[in-house]
Every structure is written in structure tokens, then in C-alpha cells.
Design a protein around this motif. Structure first.
Motif, short mmCIF file in Angstrom:
data_model
loop_
_atom_site.label_atom_id
_atom_site.label_comp_id
_atom_site.label_asym_id
_atom_site.label_seq_id
_atom_site.Cartn_x
_atom_site.Cartn_y
_atom_site.Cartn_z
N LEU A 237 -3.21 32.48 -11.25
CA LEU A 237 -3.69 32.59 -12.63
C LEU A 237 -4.33 31.29 -13.10
O LEU A 237 -4.08 30.22 -12.52
N GLY A 238 -5.13 31.41 -14.17
CA GLY A 238 -5.76 30.20 -14.75
C GLY A 238 -6.74 29.56 -13.79
O GLY A 238 -6.92 28.34 -13.79
N ARG A 239 -7.40 30.39 -12.96
CA ARG A 239 -8.31 29.87 -11.94
C ARG A 239 -9.69 30.54 -12.05
O ARG A 239 -10.07 31.33 -11.18
N PRO A 240 -10.43 30.27 -13.13
CA PRO A 240 -11.79 30.83 -13.19
C PRO A 240 -12.64 30.33 -12.03
O PRO A 240 -12.68 29.12 -11.78
N VAL A 241 -13.27 31.25 -11.34
CA VAL A 241 -14.15 30.86 -10.24
C VAL A 241 -15.48 30.42 -10.83
O VAL A 241 -16.10 31.16 -11.60
N ARG A 242 -15.89 29.22 -10.50
CA ARG A 242 -17.14 28.67 -11.05
C ARG A 242 -18.25 28.73 -10.02
O ARG A 242 -19.42 28.87 -10.38
#
Ligand SMILES: Cc1cc2nc3c(=O)[nH]c(=O)nc-3n(C[C@H](O)[C@H](O)[C@H](O)COP(=O)(O)OP(=O)(O)OC[C@H]3O[C@@H](n4cnc5c(N)ncnc54)[C@H](O)[C@@H]3O)c2cc1C
Length: 473
Positions: A237-242
Motif C-alpha cells: 500500500l501507499g506505493r503509487p507507480v510513477r
């Protein structure tokens, strides 16, 4: 599920981006097929557009919640996860409020109107049902008249079909306000036909007893929560893929990907499943860039917009008045509203919807003014008592960074026949899955689950691992 901001480097078979119903279904199937999987989720929770919030002690399903009998992929998942459903409360009269504010109680699914309009609505329903029967929800662009149907706005088509304004308003209500949540001038007839075909027929869309049939005890977010629980530490969680680096590879190898997410998470994998609303794909930096076709098609999709409003009362007072809670008013701020009382709850809950341009209009007001306007609209349906809830809550998905609208994405005029066929086409090792790409179950959780199964099956086949019998289908 893991919530950590520490750097992490992982090597797996498949990286799934997005822990909504689509992504978690894909991850579950892939793992069953013997592949290693990591799910990277931007938010601090799983579920995406499925979310149960607790507001001042009231348990509210602020995103998707209803289940209909045609949604067999979702029903199979509910069974598999041991989740049970209960019917939407619908005993008693429904209420209709017309343009001049006249309130009429009625039963059945036909909205009260004069006999001429009723006959016109019935005729239009027949015309739409016949057209929908010609549309394959998985390939609407293959309809022989797809181009013309996609170049014509639903509003213009309705104007061409009938000069009965009330009939047009009623039909548009169910497709525009209640489903695509865009004004009827902003989407095509073909897009409207897809929406209806995805639920089996146009008649299904206009029948709340079908399309809003049941709810899940404990809330529909139980689906992603339980799927994620099984996946355990493989959901981050809390891991937006950029950034997504990808290579198509050569010959049989099929390529590889490297997903880079916040907090220094780097996941190397043979395949990626991007399980997010397609309007959010351009927020990821692709290296190399996605091919021209994808770059273009993503720009022709946009989210609809609706505000889902909950009002909780000490008792479901409308039931004592013989009302089911089901209410429609095409000219009302809340164009539709329902009894949304939770299973076994002594308190009563109403849910109302403020769609598209009306949502723009009320969002320009202060929170107090907005509340007053919304409750005024509910009072038109249920009487003065509706103005005094003990809990009031608006879910505004348009402001959510990782969704940006509600319910889902649809094409602009002409976009569906032009680009639709490539919506689900993988790009090298990168696949796409989301309810907004579905045929059956389009814009619904059922479609998200179908898309999750579909990509997992294809990837498992590519990586030469059979999906075992027993995986929910
Ligand atoms: C108010 C509302 C009411 C609805 N009512 C119903 C209903 O009654 N019945 C029904 O069947 N459907 C309903 N829907 C639609 C349904 O909720 C959705 O179609 C479905 O949940 C979409 O699932 P998904 O997995 O395809 O996408 P999502 O749920 O949008 O999941 C995508 C996930 O990707 C994550 N993400 C996005 N970008 C990134 C990134 N860069 N990196 C990592 N993660 C990322 C998001 O945070 C999210 O968790 C409703 C939706 C809304 C908003």
C-alpha cells in the motif's frame, strides 16, 4: 498487506498496479496459476472505487455497492469468498417528482406520466432493446452502423426519435444521469448501447429492481479486502507507480518491465497488469512511451461525475409512511434516491445521487449551502423529516487523486468505434484491466472482475502455466 515507506526491490513474474477489484482478481488468479505476483497500490487501502467508510458511527458504502442478477462473475466471487447478499429494501410505493414539483406515489417500474408519454417511453424502450440486442458488448464497434451511432449524441438521437420532451427526459435519465453520469449531449448512441448491452438490455437499466437488486452484507468492499487478505504481504500500500520501464523483448521471451513506485519500491517482472481507471494511465511515465494508438485513445476517455450522498436518520421514517425509498425526479437535484439502510441496522439511511452538470453547480456552493440544497431535494421525495438527518455525507470521487470521477470512464463522441478495439490490446509485456474496459459488466465491479480474469488467463497462458480448475470465472 504491507504499508511501508522503505525502499524495496523485488523480482516477480507479474507486477499488478492497482488493488481494486480488477487488480486483485488478476493477482489472485495469477498466483493460483503458480506465478509470483506483487500488487502496488497508490492508496493506503485496497478497493479503489469500493470503499466502506465509517462516518459519525454510520457505516456507509461510499463507492460501488449494488449487485444485479446478470453479474455472474461478481456473484461467483462473492460465493467463493463466502459473502452473502441481502435485497435492497423496496416494499411500498415509489415516489416521482415532476418538473413543476408535483409528487406522485406509484408502484412498478413505469414512471408516472400522461398516457401519450408512457406509450412513447415504452416505444423508445422497445427501439433501444432491439438495437442493444444487435450489439456485442465486447465489440460494440462491430455493429454494422457503429460509426453513425458513435457520431450521434444520445441527446440528438432522442430528439430525432420523438417530439415528446418528457419521454426524452425519462429515457435520458436512466442512461445519462443514472449510468454514464455525463450529459446526454456528451456521449454517443453507441456508448449508450454498450452501457445497456453490458447489463443485458436497455430494459434492465431502467429497472432498479434488476440493476440495483442486492447488496453485500458487510459491504462490497469485502471483495477486495478478502482478496487482499489472501494475497497477504504481496499487496504493497501507499506505493503509487510513477514510472514503468518496459521492453518488448525479442522472439519468444515476451519482454519485461520495471515498475518504480514511491518510497523507493522497484519491482522487476516479466509482465505488468495496469489495473487502474484508464484516465489515470497518462499519469504514469512509460519508458519507452506507449505507442501512438494508446497515447491517443487514452485522451478520448473521460470519467463521468456523480456525487453520492448519504443521509442517516434515527429510523427509516419513510417506511412508516408506506414508502419504499425509491424515488426519481429528472428535474430534481438528486435525480434518484433509495433506501440504503444497512442489513440489520435500526437506523434508516437514504442515498441520493447528484450527477454531471448539477454536481458542478452544487460543488460551486459552500458545504452548508450544498447540504441544504441536497436535503431540500430529498424532502421533495420523503417530506420535511428528510431535512434532519443525524449523519450527512457526500462522497466526492472527483477530488480523489487516484480515481478522479465517478462512476467510471467512457469515450467522447466518436471515440468508441475509433479506438474501442484497442482498449484491451496489450503493449508488449503490459496488459490493461479495469471495469472501464469491460464488455459485460462495463463500469461495474462485475466487469472489473471479468477483466481481471481475462488478463490473468492470457498472461498465465503466455508464461505457459495453466490456470487450475476452481479459479472463479
Ligand atoms: C460512487 C460510486 C458508485 C458505484 N456504484 C456501483 C454499484 O452500485 N455497483 C457496481 O457494480 N459498481 C459501482 N460502481 C463502479 C465500481 O465501483 C467500479 O466499476 C469498480 O470498483 C472499478 O474497479 P477497478 O478495479 O476496475 O478500478 P478501481 O476501483 O478504480 O481500482 C484501481 C486502483 O488503482 C489504484 N491506482 C491508480 N493509479 C495508480 C498508480 N499509479 N499506482 C498504483 N495504484 C494506482 C487506485 O488507487 C485504485 O485502488 C460505483 C462507483 C462509484 C465511484
Amino acid at each position: 498487506m504491507q504499508h511501508s515507506h522503505h525502499p524495496v526491490e523485488l523480482d516477480v513474474d507479474v507486477v499488478v498496479v492497482g488493488a481494486g477489484a480488477a487488480g486483485l482478481t488478476a493477482a489472485t488468479d495469477l498466483r493460483r496459476a503458480g506465478l509470483s505476483v506483487v500488487v502496488l497500490e497508490a492508496r493506503d487501502r485496497v478497493g479503489g472505487r469500493l470503499h466502506t467508510d465509517v462516518v459519525d458511527g454510520a457505516v456507509l458504502e461510499v463507492g460501488g455497492q449494488w449487485v444485479s442478477p446478470d453479474q455472474t462473475a461478481l456473484l461467483a466471487t462473492l460465493d467463493e469468498l463466502g459473502l452473502t447478499t441481502h435485497p435492497r429494501f423496496r416494499e411500498g410505493d415509489s415516489v416521482f417528482v415532476d418538473a413543476d414539483g408535483t409528487r406522485t406515489r406509484y408502484t412498478g417500474e413505469v414512471l408516472p406520466c400522461d398516457p401519450r408519454t408512457e406509450a412513447e417511453v415504452s416505444r423508445l424502450t422497445g427501439v433501444l432493446d432491439a438495437l442493444v440486442a444487435q450489439v456485442d458488448p465486447d465489440r460494440p464497434w462491430e455493429h454494422p452502423d457503429a460509426e453513425r451511432l458513435d457520431r450521434t449524441s444520445f441527446e440528438a438521437w432522442l430528439a430525432d426519435q420523438t417530439d415528446d420532451e418528457q419521454a426524452r427526459v425519462q429515457v435520458a435519465l436512466f442512461v445519462a444521469g443514472a449510468m454514464l453520469t455525463k450529459p446526454a449531449h456528451a456521449f454517443s448512441v453507441l456508448q449508450a448501447l454498450l452501457m445497456a448491452a453490458s447489463a443485458g438490455s436497455f430494459s434492465h437499466l431502467v429497472d432498479p429492481d434488476f440493476i440495483l437488486d442486492r447488496r453485500v452484507v458487510g459491504g462490497l468492499q469485502q471483495v477486495p479486502l478478502r482478496l487482499a487478505e489472501r494475497l497477504g504481504g504481496d499487496v504493497l500500500l501507499g506505493r503509487p507507480v510513477r514510472t514503468l520501464r518496459w521492453s518488448a523483448g525479442e522472439g519468444e521471451d515476451g519482454g519485461s518491465v520495471v515498475a518504480e513506485a514511491d518510497g523507493g519500491a522497484v519491482v522487476r517482472a516479466r509482465r505488468a497488469v495496469l489495473a487502474l481507471a484508464p484516465v489515470l494511465l497518462p499519469r504514469i511515465t512509460f519508458d519507452p512511451p506507449l505507442p501512438l494508438r494508446q497515447q491517443q485513445l487514452h485522451q478520448h476517455l473521460s470519467m463521468g461525475f456523480v456525487i453520492k450522498v448519504h443521509a442517516v436518520y434515527d429510523t427509516p421514517f419513510w417506511r412508516a409512511d408506506g414508502l419504499s425509498g425509491t424515488a426519481f425526479g429528472p428535474h430534481e437535484l438528486c435525480h434518484e434516491a433509495y433506501d440504503n439502510t444497512n442489513h440489520g441496522d435500526a437506523r434508516g439511511t437514504l442515498v441520493g445521487f447528484v450527477s454531471d452538470v448539477r454536481a458542478d453547480e452544487v460543488l460551486a456552493l459552500t458545504a452548508d449551502e450544498r447540504r441544504e440544497r441536497v436535503l431540500e431535494s430529498l424532502a421533495h421525495y420523503y417530506g420535511e423529516q428528510a431535512k434532519h438527518p443525524v449523519v450527512y455525507y457526500e462522497s466526492d470521487w472527483g477530488s480523489e487523486e487516484w480515481t478522479r470521477g465517478a462512476y467510471a470512464a467512457s469515450f467522447d463522441l466518436g471515440g468508441l468505434h475509433r479506438y474501442g478495439a484497442d482498449l484491451r490490446t496489450p503493449v508488449g509485456p503490459v496488459s490493461f484491466a479495469c471495469s472501464d474496459l469491460a464488455g459485460l459488466g462495463y463500469q461495474h465491479v462485475d466487469g472489473a472482475i471479468r477483466m481481471g480474469h481475462l488478463v490473468a488467463e492470457r498472461i498465465a497462458a503466455e508464461l505457459a502455466v495453466p490456470v487450475p480448475v476452481g479459479a472463479a470465472r
